[in-house]
Scaffold this motif. Structure first.
Motif, PDB file in Angstrom:
ATOM      1  N   ARG A  30       2.412  18.160   3.662  1.00 29.13           N
ATOM      2  CA  ARG A  30       1.161  18.181   2.856  1.00 29.13           C
ATOM      3  C   ARG A  30       1.195  17.698   1.606  1.00 29.13           C
ATOM      4  O   ARG A  30       0.056  17.777   0.999  1.00 29.13           O
ATOM      5  N   TYR A  31       2.045  16.862   1.136  1.00 31.05           N
ATOM      6  CA  TYR A  31       2.174  16.466  -0.316  1.00 31.05           C
ATOM      7  C   TYR A  31       2.144  14.846  -0.086  1.00 31.05           C
ATOM      8  O   TYR A  31       3.091  14.310   0.631  1.00 31.05           O
ATOM      9  N   SER A  32       1.186  14.277  -0.678  1.00 29.49           N
ATOM     10  CA  SER A  32       1.337  12.927  -0.669  1.00 29.49           C
ATOM     11  C   SER A  32       2.113  12.549  -1.838  1.00 29.49           C
ATOM     12  O   SER A  32       2.017  13.165  -3.046  1.00 29.49           O
ATOM     13  N   ILE A  33       2.971  11.399  -1.966  1.00 27.92           N
ATOM     14  CA  ILE A  33       4.052  11.354  -2.936  1.00 27.92           C
ATOM     15  C   ILE A  33       3.624   9.938  -3.416  1.00 27.92           C
ATOM     16  O   ILE A  33       3.625   8.843  -2.772  1.00 27.92           O
ATOM     17  N   GLY A  34       3.558   9.699  -4.744  1.00 26.05           N
ATOM     18  CA  GLY A  34       3.360   8.494  -5.527  1.00 26.05           C
ATOM     19  C   GLY A  34       4.565   8.244  -6.322  1.00 26.05           C
ATOM     20  O   GLY A  34       5.003   9.116  -6.933  1.00 26.05           O
ATOM     21  N   TRP A  35       4.796   6.926  -6.541  1.00 24.08           N
ATOM     22  CA  TRP A  35       5.903   6.603  -7.551  1.00 24.08           C
ATOM     23  C   TRP A  35       5.021   5.665  -8.697  1.00 24.08           C
ATOM     24  O   TRP A  35       4.069   4.851  -8.217  1.00 24.08           O
ATOM     25  N   GLU A  43       1.190   1.123 -20.465  1.00 20.91           N
ATOM     26  CA  GLU A  43       0.629   2.577 -19.660  1.00 20.91           C
ATOM     27  C   GLU A  43       1.365   2.705 -18.536  1.00 20.91           C
ATOM     28  O   GLU A  43       1.904   1.764 -17.963  1.00 20.91           O
ATOM     29  N   ARG A  44       1.403   3.973 -17.784  1.00 21.79           N
ATOM     30  CA  ARG A  44       1.886   4.411 -16.524  1.00 21.79           C
ATOM     31  C   ARG A  44       1.249   3.533 -15.643  1.00 21.79           C
ATOM     32  O   ARG A  44       0.052   3.664 -15.520  1.00 21.79           O
ATOM     33  N   GLU A  45       1.988   2.974 -14.693  1.00 19.00           N
ATOM     34  CA  GLU A  45       1.375   2.058 -13.480  1.00 19.00           C
ATOM     35  C   GLU A  45       2.030   2.497 -12.088  1.00 19.00           C
ATOM     36  O   GLU A  45       3.051   2.908 -12.111  1.00 19.00           O
ATOM     37  N   PHE A  46       0.960   2.496 -11.097  1.00 18.16           N
ATOM     38  CA  PHE A  46       1.125   2.669  -9.865  1.00 18.16           C
ATOM     39  C   PHE A  46       2.014   1.676  -9.396  1.00 18.16           C
ATOM     40  O   PHE A  46       1.995   0.382  -9.642  1.00 18.16           O
ATOM     41  N   VAL A  47       3.078   2.328  -8.310  1.00 17.71           N
ATOM     42  CA  VAL A  47       3.938   1.486  -7.896  1.00 17.71           C
ATOM     43  C   VAL A  47       3.875   1.577  -6.342  1.00 17.71           C
ATOM     44  O   VAL A  47       3.638   0.749  -5.706  1.00 17.71           O
ATOM     45  N   ALA A  48       3.962   2.606  -5.893  1.00 16.60           N
ATOM     46  CA  ALA A  48       3.895   2.842  -4.239  1.00 16.60           C
ATOM     47  C   ALA A  48       3.511   4.271  -4.000  1.00 16.60           C
ATOM     48  O   ALA A  48       3.772   5.128  -4.692  1.00 16.60           O
ATOM     49  N   ALA A  49       3.059   4.409  -2.905  1.00 18.01           N
ATOM     50  CA  ALA A  49       2.504   5.860  -2.369  1.00 18.01           C
ATOM     51  C   ALA A  49       2.835   6.094  -0.876  1.00 18.01           C
ATOM     52  O   ALA A  49       2.634   5.098  -0.002  1.00 18.01           O
ATOM     53  N   ILE A  50       2.969   7.196  -0.410  1.00 18.57           N
ATOM     54  CA  ILE A  50       3.092   7.593   0.948  1.00 18.57           C
ATOM     55  C   ILE A  50       2.330   8.923   1.141  1.00 18.57           C
ATOM     56  O   ILE A  50       2.571   9.860   0.585  1.00 18.57           O
ATOM     57  N   SER A  51       1.699   8.783   2.470  1.00 12.86           N
ATOM     58  CA  SER A  51       0.983  10.089   2.658  1.00 12.86           C
ATOM     59  C   SER A  51       1.863  10.900   3.173  1.00 12.86           C
ATOM     60  O   SER A  51       3.044  10.930   3.602  1.00 12.86           O
ATOM     61  N   TRP A  52       1.276  12.158   3.254  1.00 10.82           N
ATOM     62  CA  TRP A  52       2.376  13.491   3.842  1.00 10.82           C
ATOM     63  C   TRP A  52       2.703  13.327   5.113  1.00 10.82           C
ATOM     64  O   TRP A  52       3.998  13.996   5.554  1.00 10.82           O
ATOM     65  N   THR A  53       2.048  12.489   6.023  1.00  9.74           N
ATOM     66  CA  THR A  53       2.541  12.315   7.257  1.00  9.74           C
ATOM     67  C   THR A  53       3.507  11.296   7.456  1.00  9.74           C
ATOM     68  O   THR A  53       4.436  11.120   8.408  1.00  9.74           O
ATOM     69  N   CYS A  95       8.256  10.187  -9.945  1.00  9.33           N
ATOM     70  CA  CYS A  95       7.422  10.534  -8.589  1.00  9.33           C
ATOM     71  C   CYS A  95       6.685  11.529  -9.058  1.00  9.33           C
ATOM     72  O   CYS A  95       6.764  12.548  -9.909  1.00  9.33           O
ATOM     73  N   ALA A  96       5.597  11.526  -8.204  1.00 12.30           N
ATOM     74  CA  ALA A  96       4.463  12.615  -8.578  1.00 12.30           C
ATOM     75  C   ALA A  96       3.866  13.085  -6.850  1.00 12.30           C
ATOM     76  O   ALA A  96       3.737  12.158  -6.181  1.00 12.30           O
ATOM     77  N   GLY A  97       3.364  14.274  -7.092  1.00 19.61           N
ATOM     78  CA  GLY A  97       2.786  14.984  -5.846  1.00 19.61           C
ATOM     79  C   GLY A  97       1.344  15.303  -5.698  1.00 19.61           C
ATOM     80  O   GLY A  97       0.989  15.795  -6.712  1.00 19.61           O
ATOM     81  N   LEU A  98       1.009  15.205  -4.565  1.00 23.27           N
ATOM     82  CA  LEU A  98      -0.558  15.547  -4.546  1.00 23.27           C
ATOM     83  C   LEU A  98      -0.608  16.274  -3.137  1.00 23.27           C
ATOM     84  O   LEU A  98      -0.378  15.978  -2.194  1.00 23.27           O
ATOM     85  N   LEU A  99      -0.961  17.615  -3.494  1.00 20.02           N
ATOM     86  CA  LEU A  99      -1.218  18.477  -2.435  1.00 20.02           C
ATOM     87  C   LEU A  99      -2.706  18.059  -1.531  1.00 20.02           C
ATOM     88  O   LEU A  99      -3.694  17.690  -1.997  1.00 20.02           O
ATOM     89  N   VAL A 100      -2.346  17.562  -0.235  1.00 12.73           N
ATOM     90  CA  VAL A 100      -3.497  16.912   0.598  1.00 12.73           C
ATOM     91  C   VAL A 100      -3.968  18.365   1.588  1.00 12.73           C
ATOM     92  O   VAL A 100      -2.940  18.495   2.618  1.00 12.73           O
ATOM     93  N   LEU A 101      -5.236  18.900   1.501  1.00 11.69           N
ATOM     94  CA  LEU A 101      -5.491  19.844   2.497  1.00 11.69           C
ATOM     95  C   LEU A 101      -5.961  19.473   3.621  1.00 11.69           C
ATOM     96  O   LEU A 101      -6.160  20.026   4.660  1.00 11.69           O
ATOM     97  N   VAL A 102      -6.741  18.563   3.630  1.00 17.01           N
ATOM     98  CA  VAL A 102      -7.582  17.800   4.683  1.00 17.01           C
ATOM     99  C   VAL A 102      -7.474  16.308   4.718  1.00 17.01           C
ATOM    100  O   VAL A 102      -7.474  15.586   3.724  1.00 17.01           O
ATOM    101  N   PRO A 110      -2.775   7.952 -11.620  1.00 17.81           N
ATOM    102  CA  PRO A 110      -1.926   8.861 -11.765  1.00 17.81           C
ATOM    103  C   PRO A 110      -2.555  10.194 -12.199  1.00 17.81           C
ATOM    104  O   PRO A 110      -1.903  11.372 -11.919  1.00 17.81           O
ATOM    105  N   ASN A 111      -3.696  10.263 -12.435  1.00 20.34           N
ATOM    106  CA  ASN A 111      -4.613  11.340 -12.726  1.00 20.34           C
ATOM    107  C   ASN A 111      -4.906  12.280 -11.680  1.00 20.34           C
ATOM    108  O   ASN A 111      -5.308  13.556 -11.786  1.00 20.34           O
ATOM    109  N   LYS A 112      -4.791  11.884 -10.289  1.00 13.16           N
ATOM    110  CA  LYS A 112      -5.024  12.510  -9.182  1.00 13.16           C
ATOM    111  C   LYS A 112      -3.878  13.433  -8.698  1.00 13.16           C
ATOM    112  O   LYS A 112      -4.103  14.249  -8.060  1.00 13.16           O
ATOM    113  N   TYR A 113      -2.873  12.923  -9.275  1.00 10.63           N
ATOM    114  CA  TYR A 113      -1.527  13.913  -8.823  1.00 10.63           C
ATOM    115  C   TYR A 113      -1.343  15.076  -9.610  1.00 10.63           C
ATOM    116  O   TYR A 113      -1.540  14.993 -11.012  1.00 10.63           O
TER     117      TYR A 113
END
Length: 126
Positions: A30-35, A43-53, A95-102, A110-113
């Motif tokens: 249930r965590y999406s993970i971003g690098w 500034e911190r920049e987005f590299v990649a992300a993967i959904s919890w599935t 790496c950063a995690g985002l809890l996805v409930l739905v 990055p502020n979403k994580y």
């Protein structure tokens, strides 16, 4: 959840590294993970992300075709395979995690994580 990034190091241009983001405290389900990465003075920049599935991935244009993000649920770990590294890839990688409930979402902001690892330094020499 606690995240720990590892796998950074010094590599020559054109080389490869695999970063790992290991979770402890709870499962990464249930965590999406971003690098993300941050170079000195930038500034911190987005590299990649993967959904919890694991079914969705997204990459920054600067790394598309060279980096691959994946996850191993059994090992509770997310990986970032980095090939054909360039000097401009030099940065501290987080790496950063985002809890996805739905549903299943990815974010480049990055502020979403909610959870962050400590970072691992990648240095690419020319």
């Amino acid at each position: 959840v606690q995240l720990q990034a590892s796998g950074g190091g010094l590599v020559q241009a054109g080389g490869s590294l695999r970063l790992s983001c290991a979770a402890s405290g709870r499962t990464l389900s249930r965590y999406s993970i971003g690098w993300f990465r941050q170079a000195p003075g930038q500034e911190r920049e987005f590299v990649a992300a993967i959904s919890w599935t694991g079914g969705m991935t997204y990459y920054a244009d600067s790394v598309k075709g060279r980096f691959t993000i994946s996850r191993d649920s059994a090992k509770n770990t997310v990986y970032l395979q980095m090939n054909n590294l360039k000097p401009e890839d030099t940065a501290v990688y987080y790496c950063a995690g985002l809890l996805v409930l739905v549903g299943s979402v990815l974010h480049v902001d990055p502020n979403k994580y909610d959870y962050w690892g400590q970072g691992t330094l990648v240095t690419v020499s020319s």
